[in-house]
Design a protein around this motif. Structure first.
Motif, PDB file in Angstrom:
ATOM      1  N   ASP A   1      -8.689   8.196  -9.213  1.00 49.34           N
ATOM      2  CA  ASP A   1      -8.787   7.815  -7.885  1.00 49.34           C
ATOM      3  C   ASP A   1      -8.245   6.310  -7.701  1.00 49.34           C
ATOM      4  N   VAL A   2      -7.137   6.050  -6.772  1.00 48.27           N
ATOM      5  CA  VAL A   2      -6.465   4.800  -7.003  1.00 48.27           C
ATOM      6  C   VAL A   2      -6.565   4.185  -5.563  1.00 48.27           C
ATOM      7  N   ARG A   3      -7.000   2.864  -5.449  1.00 48.62           N
ATOM      8  CA  ARG A   3      -6.806   2.416  -3.795  1.00 48.62           C
ATOM      9  C   ARG A   3      -5.726   1.402  -3.666  1.00 48.62           C
ATOM     10  N   LEU A   4      -4.667   1.925  -2.793  1.00 46.33           N
ATOM     11  CA  LEU A   4      -3.830   0.922  -2.582  1.00 46.33           C
ATOM     12  C   LEU A   4      -3.896  -0.055  -1.968  1.00 46.33           C
ATOM     13  N   THR A   5      -3.454  -1.253  -1.789  1.00 47.87           N
ATOM     14  CA  THR A   5      -3.780  -2.410  -0.932  1.00 47.87           C
ATOM     15  C   THR A   5      -3.864  -2.476   0.343  1.00 47.87           C
ATOM     16  N   ILE A   6      -2.654  -1.471   0.987  1.00 43.52           N
ATOM     17  CA  ILE A   6      -2.403  -1.357   2.206  1.00 43.52           C
ATOM     18  C   ILE A   6      -1.850   0.111   2.624  1.00 43.52           C
ATOM     19  N   VAL A   7      -1.790   0.450   3.810  1.00 41.40           N
ATOM     20  CA  VAL A   7      -1.160   1.659   4.188  1.00 41.40           C
ATOM     21  C   VAL A   7       0.362   1.534   3.981  1.00 41.40           C
ATOM     22  N   GLY A   8       0.977   2.233   3.538  1.00 43.04           N
ATOM     23  CA  GLY A   8       2.423   2.368   3.526  1.00 43.04           C
ATOM     24  C   GLY A   8       2.886   1.309   2.236  1.00 43.04           C
ATOM     25  N   CYS A   9       2.075   1.059   1.448  1.00 44.45           N
ATOM     26  CA  CYS A   9       2.426   0.192   0.304  1.00 44.45           C
ATOM     27  C   CYS A   9       3.845   0.372  -0.338  1.00 44.45           C
ATOM     28  N   PRO A  10       4.756  -0.354  -0.320  1.00 45.05           N
ATOM     29  CA  PRO A  10       5.928  -0.043  -0.979  1.00 45.05           C
ATOM     30  C   PRO A  10       6.083   0.189  -2.350  1.00 45.05           C
ATOM     31  N   ALA A  11       5.130   0.033  -2.993  1.00 48.43           N
ATOM     32  CA  ALA A  11       5.008   0.221  -4.715  1.00 48.43           C
ATOM     33  C   ALA A  11       4.096   1.488  -4.921  1.00 48.43           C
ATOM     34  N   SER A  12       3.772   2.097  -3.870  1.00 50.11           N
ATOM     35  CA  SER A  12       2.992   3.378  -4.314  1.00 50.11           C
ATOM     36  C   SER A  12       3.549   4.302  -5.319  1.00 50.11           C
ATOM     37  N   ASP A  13       4.698   4.652  -4.987  1.00 50.81           N
ATOM     38  CA  ASP A  13       5.323   5.756  -5.995  1.00 50.81           C
ATOM     39  C   ASP A  13       5.179   5.234  -7.224  1.00 50.81           C
ATOM     40  N   ARG A  14       5.502   3.872  -7.632  1.00 53.10           N
ATOM     41  CA  ARG A  14       5.664   3.287  -8.920  1.00 53.10           C
ATOM     42  C   ARG A  14       4.138   3.395  -9.443  1.00 53.10           C
TER      43      ARG A  14
ATOM     44  N   GLU B   1       1.736   5.224  -8.638  1.00 49.57           N
ATOM     45  CA  GLU B   1       1.142   6.766  -8.976  1.00 49.57           C
ATOM     46  C   GLU B   1       1.900   7.084 -10.274  1.00 49.57           C
ATOM     47  N   ARG B   2       3.052   6.963 -10.562  1.00 43.68           N
ATOM     48  CA  ARG B   2       3.647   7.365 -11.485  1.00 43.68           C
ATOM     49  C   ARG B   2       3.233   6.609 -12.699  1.00 43.68           C
ATOM     50  N   ASP B   3       2.804   5.594 -12.698  1.00 42.87           N
ATOM     51  CA  ASP B   3       2.364   4.579 -13.898  1.00 42.87           C
ATOM     52  C   ASP B   3       1.197   5.061 -14.560  1.00 42.87           C
ATOM     53  N   VAL B   4       0.164   5.181 -13.436  1.00 39.21           N
ATOM     54  CA  VAL B   4      -1.104   5.783 -13.725  1.00 39.21           C
ATOM     55  C   VAL B   4      -0.913   7.050 -14.288  1.00 39.21           C
ATOM     56  N   ARG B   5      -0.292   7.795 -13.772  1.00 38.27           N
ATOM     57  CA  ARG B   5      -0.347   9.446 -14.145  1.00 38.27           C
ATOM     58  C   ARG B   5       0.165   9.242 -15.791  1.00 38.27           C
ATOM     59  N   ASP B   6       1.291   8.600 -16.053  1.00 40.93           N
ATOM     60  CA  ASP B   6       1.798   8.285 -17.448  1.00 40.93           C
ATOM     61  C   ASP B   6       0.738   7.669 -18.274  1.00 40.93           C
ATOM     62  N   ALA B   7       0.000   6.825 -17.781  1.00 45.45           N
ATOM     63  CA  ALA B   7      -1.395   6.257 -18.517  1.00 45.45           C
ATOM     64  C   ALA B   7      -2.304   7.219 -18.759  1.00 45.45           C
ATOM     65  N   ALA B   8      -2.780   7.780 -17.632  1.00 43.48           N
ATOM     66  CA  ALA B   8      -3.806   8.916 -18.054  1.00 43.48           C
ATOM     67  C   ALA B   8      -3.288  10.008 -18.887  1.00 43.48           C
ATOM     68  N   GLU B   9      -2.117  10.442 -18.605  1.00 51.73           N
ATOM     69  CA  GLU B   9      -1.627  11.388 -19.771  1.00 51.73           C
ATOM     70  C   GLU B   9      -1.502  11.144 -20.918  1.00 51.73           C
TER      71      GLU B   9
ATOM     72  N   GLU C   1      -4.287  13.988 -12.813  1.00 56.22           N
ATOM     73  CA  GLU C   1      -4.194  13.880 -11.139  1.00 56.22           C
ATOM     74  C   GLU C   1      -4.429  12.679 -10.779  1.00 56.22           C
ATOM     75  N   VAL C   2      -3.513  12.131  -9.993  1.00 55.84           N
ATOM     76  CA  VAL C   2      -3.762  10.823  -9.077  1.00 55.84           C
ATOM     77  C   VAL C   2      -3.950  11.148  -7.917  1.00 55.84           C
ATOM     78  N   VAL C   3      -5.114  10.450  -7.353  1.00 51.79           N
ATOM     79  CA  VAL C   3      -5.202  10.562  -5.709  1.00 51.79           C
ATOM     80  C   VAL C   3      -5.341   9.129  -5.311  1.00 51.79           C
ATOM     81  N   LEU C   4      -4.437   8.811  -4.466  1.00 53.53           N
ATOM     82  CA  LEU C   4      -4.165   7.878  -3.498  1.00 53.53           C
ATOM     83  C   LEU C   4      -4.980   7.544  -2.411  1.00 53.53           C
ATOM     84  N   SER C   5      -5.473   6.415  -2.232  1.00 55.44           N
ATOM     85  CA  SER C   5      -6.293   5.996  -0.993  1.00 55.44           C
ATOM     86  C   SER C   5      -5.957   4.798  -0.498  1.00 55.44           C
TER      87      SER C   5
END
Length: 379
Positions: free
Chosen positions: A37-50, A52-60, A69-73
Motif C-alpha cells: 500500500d502506497v500513499r501518494l502525496t496529493i491527488v493526481g500526483c504526476p509521478a504516480s505511474d513511475r 507504482e512501477r518502481d514499487v512493483r519492480d522492487a517488490a517483485e 500488487e501495488v495499491v495507491l491511495s
C-alpha cells in the motif's frame, strides 16, 4: 522487503519513499504474493505511474515476478502536514538560505541584456550537477524568464512544466539533474492557443520582492550544494531584493568583449558589493571564435572581460578573476533552442569547455561558514 522499497525514490522529492512515510503497509499472503500500500502525496500526483512501477519492480525483486500488487491511495491532510514538517527539518517556514546555510548561493548578473547570461547560467547549473553536486536554479529574471526553455522544461506549445504543490510546499521540476523554479512555470497563456512563454509579466518592486521571497521560502530544494540565481540584467528591484534576502550570496558578472557592455557590467558588480555580496568572478561571453580557416572572428571586439575584472579588483584585498572566455558557438545557441545544454549535448565544443572551466572554479570553492555574519545572539 523494506530494504527493497527503500531503494524506490520519489522522483519529485528525491528521497526514498520509506523515509517519506509513503508506504502504508506490506501484506504477504500464504500463496507468496505481496500487497504494498502506497500513499501518494496529493491527488493526481504526476509521478504516480513511475512510483507504482518502481514499487512493483522492487517488490517483485523479493517476491518474484508477477507476485506483487501495488495499491495507491492519498495521504490525509495530517500526514501531508507531517511530511512537509519533516522535509523542513522541523524548522518554521522561512528562507533556508540565510546566513547559517552551508549552501553556496551564487547570483549570475549582467549590466545589460543580450549577453547570454541565462544560457550561461543554465549550462553552468548542469555542468555542476554533472560533477555530482546537488544544484538548484531560481530563474529570478521575472520579466524575461527563459530558463525553462533552455533546460527543456517546456512542451511543444511553449508551456513550462508545472511544479507539484504539497500544501504550502512547492516541489520544483528537475531537468538534467537540476531542480528548477521560474515564474514561467506559473503564468498562464494570454489567450487560448497562445504560447505561455509569450505572456508578459508587468510587475513592480513589491511584487517582484514577494515573488523572489516565495521562491526561496516555499520551494523545497532539499539539501543543496549550490543554488544559482539567474538575475535580470541591470541594477533594479530584484538585485536590491537579493541583497536583502540573501546577503551572503556570491556574484558572477557576465559581460561580452565589447567595451560598452563592460562599462555597464561593472555597475552590476558594484551594486552587489553595496548590498554586502562578494563578486567571485567575471565570465566573458560571445568571445572570439575560430573560423574554418583558423582565423579568429572577434565579432564583439576583445578585452571586455579582462577590463571588468580589472575594474572590480581595484581596491579589493582579493582580486576578481576572469574565470573564462566563452566563444561564440553555434552548438551553444542550438542547445538553448533545443533545451539540451551544450555541456551535455556537445561537451567537446569550445563553448562547453569554457563553461566547464567556470564550473571547475565554482566547485573548487568549498561550502563554509567562515567569514559569514551569523544570525545568533548571546544571552
Amino acid at each position: 522487503m523494506h530494504a527493497a522499497l527503500g531503494g524506490v525514490i520519489d522522483p519529485e522529492i528525491r528521497k526514498p519513499i520509506t523515509e517519506l512515510d509513503m508506504v502504508g503497509g506490506v501484506t504477504a499472503g500464504d500463496d507468496g504474493r505481496v500487497r504494498v500500500d502506497v500513499r501518494l502525496t496529493i491527488v493526481g500526483c504526476p509521478a504516480s505511474d513511475r512510483i507504482e512501477r518502481d514499487v512493483r519492480d522492487a517488490a517483485e525483486s523479493v517476491a518474484g515476478a508477477g507476485n506483487a500488487e501495488v495499491v495507491l491511495s492519498v495521504m490525509t491532510p495530517e500526514q501531508r502536514a507531517a511530511l512537509t514538517e519533516r522535509l523542513r527539518g522541523g524548522r518554521a517556514r522561512g528562507n533556508p538560505f540565510g546566513p547559517g546555510t552551508l549552501t553556496r548561493v551564487i547570483a549570475v548578473t549582467s549590466g545589460k541584456g543580450g549577453v547570454g547570461k541565462s544560457t550561461l547560467t543554465a549550462n553552468l547549473a548542469v555542468a555542476l550537477a554533472t560533477r555530482g553536486l546537488s544544484v538548484g536554479l531560481v530563474d529570478a529574471d521575472v520579466h524575461g524568464f527563459s530558463i525553462p526553455g533552455l533546460l527543456g522544461l517546456v512542451d511543444e506549445h511553449g508551456t513550462a512544466a508545472r511544479p507539484t504543490r504539497v500544501d504550502d510546499m512547492i516541489l520544483p521540476p528537475v531537468a538534467h539533474g537540476v531542480k528548477v523554479v521560474s515564474i514561467g512555470m506559473f503564468v498562464e497563456p494570454a489567450a487560448p492557443g497562445a504560447r505561455a512563454s509569450s505572456t508578459a509579466v508587468a510587475w513592480r518592486g513589491p511584487m517582484l520582492h514577494r515573488t523572489l521571497s516565495q521562491f526561496l521560502t516555499d520551494v523545497y530544494f532539499g539539501d543543496l550544494d549550490v543554488l544559482l540565481l539567474d538575475l535580470p540584467p541591470g541594477t533594479g528591484d530584484i538585485a536590491i531584493s537579493l541583497g536583502q534576502l540573501l546577503p551572503n550570496a556570491e556574484v558572477l558578472v557576465v559581460t561580452t568583449p565589447q567595451p560598452a557592455a563592460a562599462d555597464v557590467a561593472e555597475r552590476s558588480g558594484v551594486v552587489a558589493r553595496q548590498t554586502g555580496q562578494r563578486v567571485i568572478g567575471v565570465v566573458e561571453n560571445m568571445a572570439a571564435m575560430t573560423g574554418a580557416d583558423g582565423a579568429l572572428l572577434e565579432l564583439f571586439g576583445s578585452g571586455g572581460g579582462e577590463e571588468v575584472a580589472r575594474r572590480l579588483s581595484e581596491g579589493q584585498d582579493d582580486p576578481v578573476p576572469l574565470l573564462a572566455s566563452v566563444p561564440l558557438s553555434v552548438a551553444l545557441r542550438r542547445g538553448g533552442d533545443d533545451g539540451v545544454p551544450v555541456v551535455t549535448a556537445e561537451p567537446d565544443d569550445p563553448a562547453a569547455r569554457a563553461i566547464e572551466q567556470v564550473a571547475a572554479a565554482v566547485a573548487a570553492r568549498p561550502r563554509s561558514l567562515q567569514g559569514r555574519r551569523l544570525d545568533v545572539s548571546v544571552r
